[in-house]
Design a protein around this motif. Sequence first.
Motif, mmCIF file in Angstrom:
data_model
loop_
_atom_site.group_PDB
_atom_site.id
_atom_site.type_symbol
_atom_site.label_atom_id
_atom_site.label_comp_id
_atom_site.label_asym_id
_atom_site.label_seq_id
_atom_site.Cartn_x
_atom_site.Cartn_y
_atom_site.Cartn_z
ATOM 1 N N THR A 1 0.816 -1.221 0.000
ATOM 2 C CA THR A 1 0.000 0.000 0.000
ATOM 3 C C THR A 1 0.850 1.272 0.000
ATOM 4 O O THR A 1 0.306 2.368 -0.151
ATOM 5 N N VAL A 2 2.167 1.132 0.171
ATOM 6 C CA VAL A 2 3.043 2.304 0.231
ATOM 7 C C VAL A 2 3.616 2.589 -1.157
ATOM 8 O O VAL A 2 4.100 1.672 -1.830
ATOM 9 N N LEU A 3 3.540 3.834 -1.571
ATOM 10 C CA LEU A 3 4.081 4.227 -2.869
ATOM 11 C C LEU A 3 5.589 3.990 -2.924
ATOM 12 O O LEU A 3 6.290 4.220 -1.950
ATOM 13 N N ASP A 4 6.070 3.560 -4.076
ATOM 14 C CA ASP A 4 7.499 3.323 -4.270
ATOM 15 C C ASP A 4 8.010 4.252 -5.366
ATOM 16 O O ASP A 4 8.041 3.890 -6.539
ATOM 17 N N PRO A 5 8.412 5.477 -5.010
ATOM 18 C CA PRO A 5 8.821 6.452 -6.034
ATOM 19 C C PRO A 5 10.045 6.009 -6.835
ATOM 20 O O PRO A 5 10.131 6.284 -8.033
ATOM 21 N N GLN A 6 10.981 5.286 -6.197
ATOM 22 C CA GLN A 6 12.161 4.818 -6.938
ATOM 23 C C GLN A 6 11.750 3.851 -8.043
ATOM 24 O O GLN A 6 12.192 3.966 -9.189
ATOM 25 N N GLY A 7 10.876 2.903 -7.665
ATOM 26 C CA GLY A 7 10.405 1.939 -8.657
ATOM 27 C C GLY A 7 9.652 2.624 -9.780
ATOM 28 O O GLY A 7 9.834 2.301 -10.961
ATOM 29 N N THR B 1 9.236 4.550 -15.446
ATOM 30 C CA THR B 1 9.090 5.648 -16.407
ATOM 31 C C THR B 1 10.326 5.741 -17.306
ATOM 32 O O THR B 1 10.208 5.926 -18.519
ATOM 33 N N ALA B 2 11.513 5.597 -16.697
ATOM 34 C CA ALA B 2 12.749 5.663 -17.484
ATOM 35 C C ALA B 2 12.784 4.539 -18.516
ATOM 36 O O ALA B 2 13.141 4.751 -19.686
ATOM 37 N N LEU B 3 12.390 3.334 -18.094
ATOM 38 C CA LEU B 3 12.398 2.195 -19.019
ATOM 39 C C LEU B 3 11.407 2.408 -20.157
ATOM 40 O O LEU B 3 11.697 2.083 -21.314
ATOM 41 N N ILE C 1 7.164 -3.245 -19.745
ATOM 42 C CA ILE C 1 7.400 -3.291 -18.301
ATOM 43 C C ILE C 1 6.239 -2.583 -17.600
ATOM 44 O O ILE C 1 6.083 -1.367 -17.686
ATOM 45 N N ALA C 2 5.409 -3.363 -16.911
ATOM 46 C CA ALA C 2 4.186 -2.813 -16.333
ATOM 47 C C ALA C 2 4.424 -2.214 -14.950
ATOM 48 O O ALA C 2 3.743 -1.279 -14.547
ATOM 49 N N ASP C 3 5.384 -2.757 -14.221
ATOM 50 C CA ASP C 3 5.571 -2.288 -12.853
ATOM 51 C C ASP C 3 6.970 -2.669 -12.367
ATOM 52 O O ASP C 3 7.488 -3.737 -12.695
ATOM 53 N N VAL C 4 7.565 -1.762 -11.580
ATOM 54 C CA VAL C 4 8.853 -2.044 -10.942
ATOM 55 C C VAL C 4 8.740 -1.643 -9.478
ATOM 56 O O VAL C 4 8.287 -0.537 -9.178
ATOM 57 N N ARG C 5 9.108 -2.549 -8.592
ATOM 58 C CA ARG C 5 9.188 -2.183 -7.175
ATOM 59 C C ARG C 5 10.552 -2.576 -6.635
ATOM 60 O O ARG C 5 11.066 -3.645 -6.950
ATOM 61 N N GLN C 6 11.122 -1.666 -5.841
ATOM 62 C CA GLN C 6 12.466 -1.905 -5.355
ATOM 63 C C GLN C 6 12.427 -2.374 -3.905
ATOM 64 O O GLN C 6 11.602 -1.924 -3.117
ATOM 65 N N GLY C 7 13.302 -3.294 -3.566
ATOM 66 C CA GLY C 7 13.449 -3.716 -2.185
ATOM 67 C C GLY C 7 14.922 -3.837 -1.857
ATOM 68 O O GLY C 7 15.773 -3.593 -2.707
#
Lengths: 81, 81
Positions: free
Chosen positions: B12-18, B23-25, B33-39
């Motif tokens: 539920t938390v926004l991931d601005p880096q991802g 967007t860059a990709l 590429i539909a979604d990127v989330r960083q951990g």
Amino acid sequence: MKARVYVTLKPTVLDPQGATIRTALAGMGYSDIADVRQGKYFDIRIENAADKAKVQEEIERIAHDVLANPVIEEYRVEILD
Amino acid sequence: MKARVYVTLKPTVLDPQGATIRTALAGMGYSDIADVRQGKYFDIRIENAADKAKVQEEIERIAHDVLANPVIEEYRVEILD
């Protein structure tokens, strides 16, 4: 399709974040923690992907060009499907 | 003994880096590429550890208290032996 890219500093590169965490843990009494190294990973969702080999190739290219700095980091791609 | 702790933002938390990477990709032509989330993850080496259950408990405590912020992040502990 889903993919995960792991990016970590090369073993020969110092990891100051990991070293700081290790020192903090030692100060908190966790004296059995010998080493901490930090890495990052990216969970990627790919749309309309049919060919697993093609996705693997695309994600490897993205990992090399965008997600990792191959001079100091190494990466590993996992296709989770 | 080795352990790995994975820390990721709660869904539920926004991931601005991802979001920035996605967007860059897209701008580079990777439109599938539909979604990127960083951990992040931590590789931890534990010295003189005999009891796996005890190590698991210790690393869970470290993950909760030091490595993750339980308000916005979730974590997963893996004992690699």
